[in-house]
Design a protein around this motif. Structure first.
Motif, PDB file in Angstrom:
ATOM      1  N   TYR A  21      43.051  41.569  50.344  1.00 57.38           N
ATOM      2  CA  TYR A  21      41.885  42.448  50.208  1.00 57.38           C
ATOM      3  C   TYR A  21      42.000  43.317  48.960  1.00 57.38           C
ATOM      4  O   TYR A  21      41.010  43.569  48.270  1.00 57.38           O
ATOM      5  CB  TYR A  21      41.708  43.335  51.438  1.00 57.38           C
ATOM      6  CG  TYR A  21      41.201  42.618  52.650  1.00 57.38           C
ATOM      7  CD1 TYR A  21      40.142  41.723  52.569  1.00 57.38           C
ATOM      8  CD2 TYR A  21      41.758  42.854  53.896  1.00 57.38           C
ATOM      9  CE1 TYR A  21      39.662  41.075  53.692  1.00 57.38           C
ATOM     10  CE2 TYR A  21      41.283  42.203  55.022  1.00 57.38           C
ATOM     11  CZ  TYR A  21      40.233  41.316  54.914  1.00 57.38           C
ATOM     12  OH  TYR A  21      39.773  40.683  56.030  1.00 57.38           O
ATOM     13  N   LEU A  22      43.201  43.783  48.654  1.00 57.00           N
ATOM     14  CA  LEU A  22      43.401  44.603  47.465  1.00 57.00           C
ATOM     15  C   LEU A  22      43.096  43.801  46.198  1.00 57.00           C
ATOM     16  O   LEU A  22      42.409  44.296  45.295  1.00 57.00           O
ATOM     17  CB  LEU A  22      44.826  45.140  47.437  1.00 57.00           C
ATOM     18  CG  LEU A  22      45.166  46.124  46.337  1.00 57.00           C
ATOM     19  CD1 LEU A  22      44.250  47.340  46.369  1.00 57.00           C
ATOM     20  CD2 LEU A  22      46.625  46.546  46.467  1.00 57.00           C
ATOM     21  N   HIS A  23      43.568  42.563  46.145  1.00 59.99           N
ATOM     22  CA  HIS A  23      43.250  41.700  44.999  1.00 59.99           C
ATOM     23  C   HIS A  23      41.737  41.501  44.885  1.00 59.99           C
ATOM     24  O   HIS A  23      41.170  41.585  43.797  1.00 59.99           O
ATOM     25  CB  HIS A  23      43.930  40.331  45.142  1.00 59.99           C
ATOM     26  CG  HIS A  23      45.345  40.304  44.688  1.00 59.99           C
ATOM     27  ND1 HIS A  23      45.710  40.238  43.370  1.00 59.99           N
ATOM     28  CD2 HIS A  23      46.509  40.337  45.398  1.00 59.99           C
ATOM     29  CE1 HIS A  23      47.026  40.228  43.270  1.00 59.99           C
ATOM     30  NE2 HIS A  23      47.533  40.285  44.490  1.00 59.99           N
ATOM     31  N   ARG A  24      41.109  41.235  46.006  1.00 54.39           N
ATOM     32  CA  ARG A  24      39.663  41.005  45.992  1.00 54.39           C
ATOM     33  C   ARG A  24      38.917  42.252  45.542  1.00 54.39           C
ATOM     34  O   ARG A  24      37.988  42.175  44.729  1.00 54.39           O
ATOM     35  CB  ARG A  24      39.200  40.582  47.397  1.00 54.39           C
ATOM     36  CG  ARG A  24      37.803  40.026  47.410  1.00 54.39           C
ATOM     37  CD  ARG A  24      37.568  39.302  48.702  1.00 54.39           C
ATOM     38  NE  ARG A  24      36.529  39.978  49.451  1.00 54.39           N
ATOM     39  CZ  ARG A  24      36.347  39.835  50.745  1.00 54.39           C
ATOM     40  NH1 ARG A  24      37.129  39.076  51.456  1.00 54.39           N
ATOM     41  NH2 ARG A  24      35.374  40.465  51.344  1.00 54.39           N
ATOM     42  N   TYR A  25      39.329  43.417  46.044  1.00 55.56           N
ATOM     43  CA  TYR A  25      38.697  44.668  45.637  1.00 55.56           C
ATOM     44  C   TYR A  25      38.868  44.871  44.128  1.00 55.56           C
ATOM     45  O   TYR A  25      37.911  45.216  43.428  1.00 55.56           O
ATOM     46  CB  TYR A  25      39.302  45.847  46.407  1.00 55.56           C
ATOM     47  CG  TYR A  25      38.656  47.154  46.040  1.00 55.56           C
ATOM     48  CD1 TYR A  25      37.466  47.542  46.636  1.00 55.56           C
ATOM     49  CD2 TYR A  25      39.206  47.982  45.065  1.00 55.56           C
ATOM     50  CE1 TYR A  25      36.841  48.721  46.273  1.00 55.56           C
ATOM     51  CE2 TYR A  25      38.593  49.159  44.702  1.00 55.56           C
ATOM     52  CZ  TYR A  25      37.414  49.524  45.308  1.00 55.56           C
ATOM     53  OH  TYR A  25      36.795  50.691  44.936  1.00 55.56           O
ATOM     54  N   ALA A  26      40.083  44.647  43.621  1.00 54.97           N
ATOM     55  CA  ALA A  26      40.346  44.841  42.189  1.00 54.97           C
ATOM     56  C   ALA A  26      39.501  43.900  41.340  1.00 54.97           C
ATOM     57  O   ALA A  26      39.021  44.289  40.273  1.00 54.97           O
ATOM     58  CB  ALA A  26      41.833  44.628  41.903  1.00 54.97           C
ATOM     59  N   ASN A  27      39.308  42.684  41.803  1.00 55.95           N
ATOM     60  CA  ASN A  27      38.562  41.692  41.026  1.00 55.95           C
ATOM     61  C   ASN A  27      37.052  41.886  41.079  1.00 55.95           C
ATOM     62  O   ASN A  27      36.355  41.550  40.128  1.00 55.95           O
ATOM     63  CB  ASN A  27      38.895  40.281  41.495  1.00 55.95           C
ATOM     64  CG  ASN A  27      40.269  39.847  41.066  1.00 55.95           C
ATOM     65  OD1 ASN A  27      40.788  40.306  40.059  1.00 55.95           O
ATOM     66  ND2 ASN A  27      40.877  38.975  41.841  1.00 55.95           N
ATOM     67  N   HIS A  28      36.543  42.439  42.165  1.00 59.14           N
ATOM     68  CA  HIS A  28      35.088  42.454  42.354  1.00 59.14           C
ATOM     69  C   HIS A  28      34.451  43.834  42.485  1.00 59.14           C
ATOM     70  O   HIS A  28      33.247  43.961  42.266  1.00 59.14           O
ATOM     71  CB  HIS A  28      34.713  41.621  43.582  1.00 59.14           C
ATOM     72  CG  HIS A  28      35.127  40.197  43.451  1.00 59.14           C
ATOM     73  ND1 HIS A  28      34.457  39.306  42.643  1.00 59.14           N
ATOM     74  CD2 HIS A  28      36.170  39.525  43.998  1.00 59.14           C
ATOM     75  CE1 HIS A  28      35.055  38.130  42.716  1.00 59.14           C
ATOM     76  NE2 HIS A  28      36.097  38.232  43.516  1.00 59.14           N
ATOM     77  N   ASP A  29      35.218  44.852  42.857  1.00 61.04           N
ATOM     78  CA  ASP A  29      34.608  46.151  43.144  1.00 61.04           C
ATOM     79  C   ASP A  29      35.113  47.307  42.299  1.00 61.04           C
ATOM     80  O   ASP A  29      34.398  48.281  42.116  1.00 61.04           O
ATOM     81  CB  ASP A  29      34.801  46.509  44.626  1.00 61.04           C
ATOM     82  CG  ASP A  29      34.077  45.538  45.540  1.00 61.04           C
ATOM     83  OD1 ASP A  29      32.840  45.472  45.452  1.00 61.04           O
ATOM     84  OD2 ASP A  29      34.748  44.831  46.318  1.00 61.04           O
ATOM     85  N   LEU A  30      36.326  47.211  41.800  1.00 57.44           N
ATOM     86  CA  LEU A  30      36.878  48.325  41.025  1.00 57.44           C
ATOM     87  C   LEU A  30      36.250  48.350  39.639  1.00 57.44           C
ATOM     88  O   LEU A  30      36.334  47.375  38.896  1.00 57.44           O
ATOM     89  CB  LEU A  30      38.399  48.188  40.901  1.00 57.44           C
ATOM     90  CG  LEU A  30      39.095  49.339  40.180  1.00 57.44           C
ATOM     91  CD1 LEU A  30      38.949  50.645  40.960  1.00 57.44           C
ATOM     92  CD2 LEU A  30      40.555  49.014  39.947  1.00 57.44           C
TER      93      LEU A  30
END
Length: 65
Positions: A21-30
């Motif tokens: 989830y952290l990777h996904r957040y970094a790639n798409h939301d941060l």
């Protein structure tokens, strides 16, 4: 859904999901950065997610799970 098991460590499966989830957040939301205060109110943990290393930090010091 809120998980109220704050007094238990993450299982291996939960830790793997957290990292995913952290990777996904970094790639798409941060966008640029995010500052969070989490954990126990009396002993909080301050978390910064950023697109660059902390000032003066060597990028190789950061672990990549």
């Amino acid at each position: 859904m809120r998980n109220e098991r704050h007094d238990e460590p993450l299982s291996d499966v939960e830790l793997e999901l957290f990292v995913q989830y952290l990777h996904r957040y970094a790639n798409h939301d941060l966008d640029q950065w995010l500052h969070l205060r989490v954990g126990d109110a009396d002993h909080p943990v301050y978390v910064t997610l950023d697109r660059k290393p902390a000032p003066g930090a060597d990028p190789s010091a950061y672990l990549r799970p």
